[in-house]
Design a protein around this motif. Structure first.
Motif, PDB file in Angstrom:
ATOM      1  N   CYS A 177       0.841  -1.187   0.000  1.00 20.18           N
ATOM      2  CA  CYS A 177       0.000   0.000   0.000  1.00 20.18           C
ATOM      3  C   CYS A 177       0.880   1.242   0.000  1.00 20.18           C
ATOM      4  CB  CYS A 177      -0.889  -0.027   1.252  1.00 20.18           C
ATOM      5  SG  CYS A 177      -2.302   1.070   1.187  1.00 20.18           S
ATOM      6  N   GLY A 178       0.312   2.375  -0.383  1.00 22.59           N
ATOM      7  CA  GLY A 178       1.063   3.616  -0.386  1.00 22.59           C
ATOM      8  C   GLY A 178       1.443   4.078   1.013  1.00 22.59           C
ATOM      9  N   ALA A 179       2.310   5.091   1.073  1.00 24.19           N
ATOM     10  CA  ALA A 179       2.765   5.619   2.351  1.00 24.19           C
ATOM     11  C   ALA A 179       2.418   7.098   2.512  1.00 24.19           C
ATOM     12  CB  ALA A 179       4.273   5.430   2.492  1.00 24.19           C
ATOM     13  N   THR A 180       1.524   7.590   1.654  1.00 25.98           N
ATOM     14  CA  THR A 180       1.158   9.006   1.706  1.00 25.98           C
ATOM     15  C   THR A 180      -0.311   9.144   2.066  1.00 25.98           C
ATOM     16  OG1 THR A 180       2.762   9.454  -0.059  1.00 25.98           O
ATOM     17  CG2 THR A 180       1.177  11.184   0.448  1.00 25.98           C
ATOM     18  N   PRO A 181      -0.628   9.778   3.192  1.00 20.22           N
ATOM     19  CA  PRO A 181      -2.035   9.984   3.556  1.00 20.22           C
ATOM     20  C   PRO A 181      -2.747  10.873   2.550  1.00 20.22           C
ATOM     21  CG  PRO A 181      -0.573  10.373   5.437  1.00 20.22           C
ATOM     22  CD  PRO A 181       0.291  10.274   4.220  1.00 20.22           C
ATOM     23  N   THR A 182      -4.045  11.007   2.715  1.00 21.77           N
ATOM     24  CA  THR A 182      -4.834  11.842   1.817  1.00 21.77           C
ATOM     25  C   THR A 182      -4.472  13.326   1.972  1.00 21.77           C
ATOM     26  OG1 THR A 182      -6.568  12.018   3.488  1.00 21.77           O
ATOM     27  CG2 THR A 182      -6.840  10.319   1.803  1.00 21.77           C
ATOM     28  N   THR A 183      -4.778  14.076   0.944  1.00 16.26           N
ATOM     29  CA  THR A 183      -4.777  15.535   1.045  1.00 16.26           C
ATOM     30  C   THR A 183      -6.053  15.936   1.784  1.00 16.26           C
ATOM     31  OG1 THR A 183      -3.501  15.853  -0.971  1.00 16.26           O
ATOM     32  CG2 THR A 183      -4.902  17.687  -0.290  1.00 16.26           C
ATOM     33  N   VAL A 184      -5.916  16.773   2.808  1.00 18.15           N
ATOM     34  CA  VAL A 184      -7.072  17.176   3.611  1.00 18.15           C
ATOM     35  C   VAL A 184      -7.464  18.606   3.248  1.00 18.15           C
ATOM     36  CG1 VAL A 184      -7.985  17.528   5.938  1.00 18.15           C
ATOM     37  CG2 VAL A 184      -6.398  15.645   5.501  1.00 18.15           C
ATOM     38  N   VAL A 185      -8.731  18.760   2.849  1.00 16.93           N
ATOM     39  CA  VAL A 185      -9.255  20.071   2.450  1.00 16.93           C
ATOM     40  C   VAL A 185     -10.407  20.440   3.382  1.00 16.93           C
ATOM     41  CG1 VAL A 185     -10.142  21.474   0.560  1.00 16.93           C
ATOM     42  CG2 VAL A 185      -8.685  19.487   0.055  1.00 16.93           C
ATOM     43  N   ASP A 186     -10.274  21.570   4.070  1.00 20.12           N
ATOM     44  CA  ASP A 186     -11.281  22.031   5.024  1.00 20.12           C
ATOM     45  C   ASP A 186     -12.229  23.009   4.327  1.00 20.12           C
ATOM     46  OD1 ASP A 186     -12.777  23.030   7.111  1.00 20.12           O
ATOM     47  OD2 ASP A 186     -11.071  23.351   8.452  1.00 20.12           O
ATOM     48  N   PHE A 187     -13.507  22.611   4.235  1.00 19.24           N
ATOM     49  CA  PHE A 187     -14.535  23.473   3.646  1.00 19.24           C
ATOM     50  C   PHE A 187     -15.467  24.038   4.717  1.00 19.24           C
ATOM     51  CE2 PHE A 187     -13.712  21.268  -0.459  1.00 19.24           C
ATOM     52  CZ  PHE A 187     -13.681  22.374  -1.299  1.00 19.24           C
ATOM     53  N   SER A 188     -15.102  23.903   5.984  1.00 24.68           N
ATOM     54  CA  SER A 188     -16.039  24.268   7.057  1.00 24.68           C
ATOM     55  C   SER A 188     -16.361  25.756   7.076  1.00 24.68           C
ATOM     56  CB  SER A 188     -15.498  23.822   8.416  1.00 24.68           C
ATOM     57  OG  SER A 188     -14.262  24.446   8.709  1.00 24.68           O
ATOM     58  N   GLN A 189     -15.477  26.585   6.505  1.00 24.61           N
ATOM     59  CA  GLN A 189     -15.725  28.030   6.450  1.00 24.61           C
ATOM     60  C   GLN A 189     -16.172  28.490   5.056  1.00 24.61           C
ATOM     61  OE1 GLN A 189     -15.578  29.714   9.381  1.00 24.61           O
ATOM     62  NE2 GLN A 189     -15.082  27.695  10.214  1.00 24.61           N
TER      63      GLN A 189
END
Length: 206
Positions: A177-189
């Motif tokens: 499996c890969g070793a890079t977590p997801t890109t996290v994008v915050d849309f809460s604002q």
């Protein structure tokens, strides 16, 4: 001891997928591969599983858990998404992104960020994960399998089995499996804010 399940990456064996889902319904905790890296997962209502994830990862109350959804129908049950945000999310989905969004009442309070009342959601592009979600019929509550004081997630099923044999109930191995977590994008604002650069290209949201 954790069950070790060798699942075919392109044609997951239904018998093995059913075993994992039965374990999840019995409030088990699994380590499973995704399109970014290995994750820890359990059912949304599994309070003990949530506590075990916190313990394995050494997490505090501010951590955003992620609901790994099969499709947009599930996605829309658990978070509020306006049309503008939906268009951006749809352009990047399925794929290596986690989106932070305001949670609906379907999300248990203990999963929410204590101040923002938000939760992470994603739709993975991974055959085995999608097979699990299809059979489970609900999202998986998940967190990246990143151990305390380590900078990269584990990538090999056998190593996870060795190191977490008494901490999880099953390890799914479908190849490296890969070793890079997801890109996290915050849309809460409303406007996208990149909280973590990872698998998914961030230029879509910058």
């Amino acid at each position: 001891m954790a069950k070790y399940l060798d699942v075919h990456p392109d044609n997951p064996q239904p018998r093995l997928i059913n075993q994992v889902v039965d374990l999840l319904h019995a409030d088990g905790l699994i380590a499973y591969p995704t399109d970014s890296c290995y994750a820890l997962g359990c059912r949304i209502g599994n309070k003990d599983g949530i506590d075990r994830i916190r313990e394995i990862r050494g997490l505090g109350d501010e951590h955003h858990f992620t609901l790994v959804c099969r499709d947009f129908a599930q996605f829309g049950q658990f978070v509020h998404v306006n049309k503008a945000v939906f268009r951006l999310v749809k352009a990047a989905t399925p794929g290596g992104y986690t989106f932070i969004l305001p949670a609906t009442k379907e999300v248990p309070r203990r999963l929410l960020h204590p101040r923002k009342k938000t939760v992470g959601v994603r739709i993975p592009d991974h055959v085995v994960t999608q097979a699990l979600l299809a059979e489970l019929g609900e999202p998986l509550l998940s967190s990246t399998l990143l151990l305390p004081d380590e900078t990269e997630p584990l990538t090999q099923g056998w190593e996870i089995k060795e190191r977490l044999d008494h901490a999880v109930d099953a390890v799914i191995d479908s190849g490296e499996c890969g070793a890079t977590p997801t890109t996290v994008v915050d849309f809460s604002q409303g406007e996208p804010e990149i909280l973590r650069h990872g698998t998914g290209p961030a230029d879509l949201f910058e």
